[in-house]
Design an enzyme around this catalytic site. Sequence first.
Site, PDB file in Angstrom:
ATOM      1  N   ARG A 150     -24.410   7.901  11.893  1.00  0.00           N
ATOM      2  CA  ARG A 150     -24.926   9.241  11.616  1.00  0.00           C
ATOM      3  C   ARG A 150     -23.915  10.071  10.844  1.00  0.00           C
ATOM      4  NH1 ARG A 150     -24.578  12.762  16.677  1.00  0.00           N
ATOM      5  NH2 ARG A 150     -22.436  12.788  15.865  1.00  0.00           N
ATOM      6  N   GLU A 187     -22.224   5.196  30.905  1.00  0.00           N
ATOM      7  CA  GLU A 187     -23.676   5.003  30.810  1.00  0.00           C
ATOM      8  C   GLU A 187     -24.124   4.572  29.413  1.00  0.00           C
ATOM      9  OE1 GLU A 187     -23.246   9.133  29.156  1.00  0.00           O
ATOM     10  OE2 GLU A 187     -22.260   7.937  30.714  1.00  0.00           O
ATOM     11  N   SER A 201     -16.201   9.562  23.649  1.00  0.00           N
ATOM     12  CA  SER A 201     -16.595  10.307  22.452  1.00  0.00           C
ATOM     13  C   SER A 201     -16.461  11.794  22.756  1.00  0.00           C
ATOM     14  CB  SER A 201     -18.043   9.964  22.047  1.00  0.00           C
ATOM     15  OG  SER A 201     -18.437  10.728  20.929  1.00  0.00           O
ATOM     16  N   HIS A 216     -18.046   7.947  29.116  1.00  0.00           N
ATOM     17  CA  HIS A 216     -19.456   7.570  29.055  1.00  0.00           C
ATOM     18  C   HIS A 216     -19.728   6.104  29.426  1.00  0.00           C
ATOM     19  CE1 HIS A 216     -20.907  11.323  27.296  1.00  0.00           C
ATOM     20  NE2 HIS A 216     -19.817  11.324  26.550  1.00  0.00           N
ATOM     21  N   CYS A 265     -19.085  14.244  31.075  1.00  0.00           N
ATOM     22  CA  CYS A 265     -18.637  14.751  29.776  1.00  0.00           C
ATOM     23  C   CYS A 265     -18.597  16.289  29.737  1.00  0.00           C
ATOM     24  CB  CYS A 265     -19.510  14.181  28.665  1.00  0.00           C
ATOM     25  SG  CYS A 265     -18.782  14.388  27.020  1.00  0.00           S
ATOM     26  N   LYS A 309     -10.437  13.508  17.387  1.00  0.00           N
ATOM     27  CA  LYS A 309     -11.478  13.082  18.319  1.00  0.00           C
ATOM     28  C   LYS A 309     -11.131  11.732  18.943  1.00  0.00           C
ATOM     29  CE  LYS A 309     -16.470  12.128  18.455  1.00  0.00           C
ATOM     30  NZ  LYS A 309     -17.702  12.030  17.631  1.00  0.00           N
TER      31      LYS A 309
END
Length: 308
Positions: free
Chosen positions: A247, A235, A192, A233, A142, A163
Amino acid sequence: MPIRIPDHLPARKTLEQEGVMVMDSSRAARQDIRPLQIGLLNLMPNKERTETQFARLIGSTPLQIDMTLVRITDHQSKHTSEDYLKTFYSTWEEVRERKFDGLIVTGAPIANIPFEEVKYWSEMLEIMNWTETNVHRTMFICWGAQAALHHFHGAKRYRMPQKAFGVFRHKLVGGPNPWLRGFSDSPMIPVSRYNDIDRDSLGDDLEILIDNEEIGLCMLRDKARPALYMLNHLEYDNRSLADEYDRDVKAGLNPEMPTNLFPGGDPTVEPENRWRSHAHLLFQNWINEIYQTTPYDPAQIGLVKQSP
């Protein structure tokens, strides 16, 4: 074989519950093999979650691995206590004389800050240069990948119109390579990020391995040095994207719902993990390549030119 991590690291309990074998120091010392030395430079604010995600993947290999948690030397974490960091982490200054078979450099939540304005950029430059002499193979993730592409290749980063957020189908576009052995042709991968890399700024010494025409580059191989650049990502755990969405909702940011994450588009339903197998494949392939090519004597790492 198990992964060896600090005895009281909170990730240990989670890994053991998931069936990942974890080894203590005394047992490791009795095995007549050289463990691979893998470092994790953790730039994320939630250290515990990130270290668990990567230890989960590293610990699934049949090889014995010593994982060293590393942090930026002078950066003060706002989300992790100093006691935790002193107990489980080494600063880069403390490990800079060591040699590592592999190093993972994570992302960081500083997408909107120019690289040169990042508070620890000068140390990042030292670390990236250090990987060329003290690390056998490096995987940048990233923001870490964007930073390394900028530093090593002059690649230009730009902000996307919106995004890229969700789980997107990608395509394998590179030639045959050991990193993606066993991958399906169109894996689903969590994304992301606000930024992408300008393809026109990439030189011939980079090969794109995984791509998405809608949201941009995913993974590249460096032809000049033993490094991989993963912009997304694999992971991530089941709730990484969901928690980020929750959030932002609570913060009143009115975020777009992550694409292809919640079954039926219902955020009250738990997400399904559709990328786990590819995450394990990528890290097992990476570690296998390290094992096959790294010098038996760690002191020789960086002294003999290797094929990237």
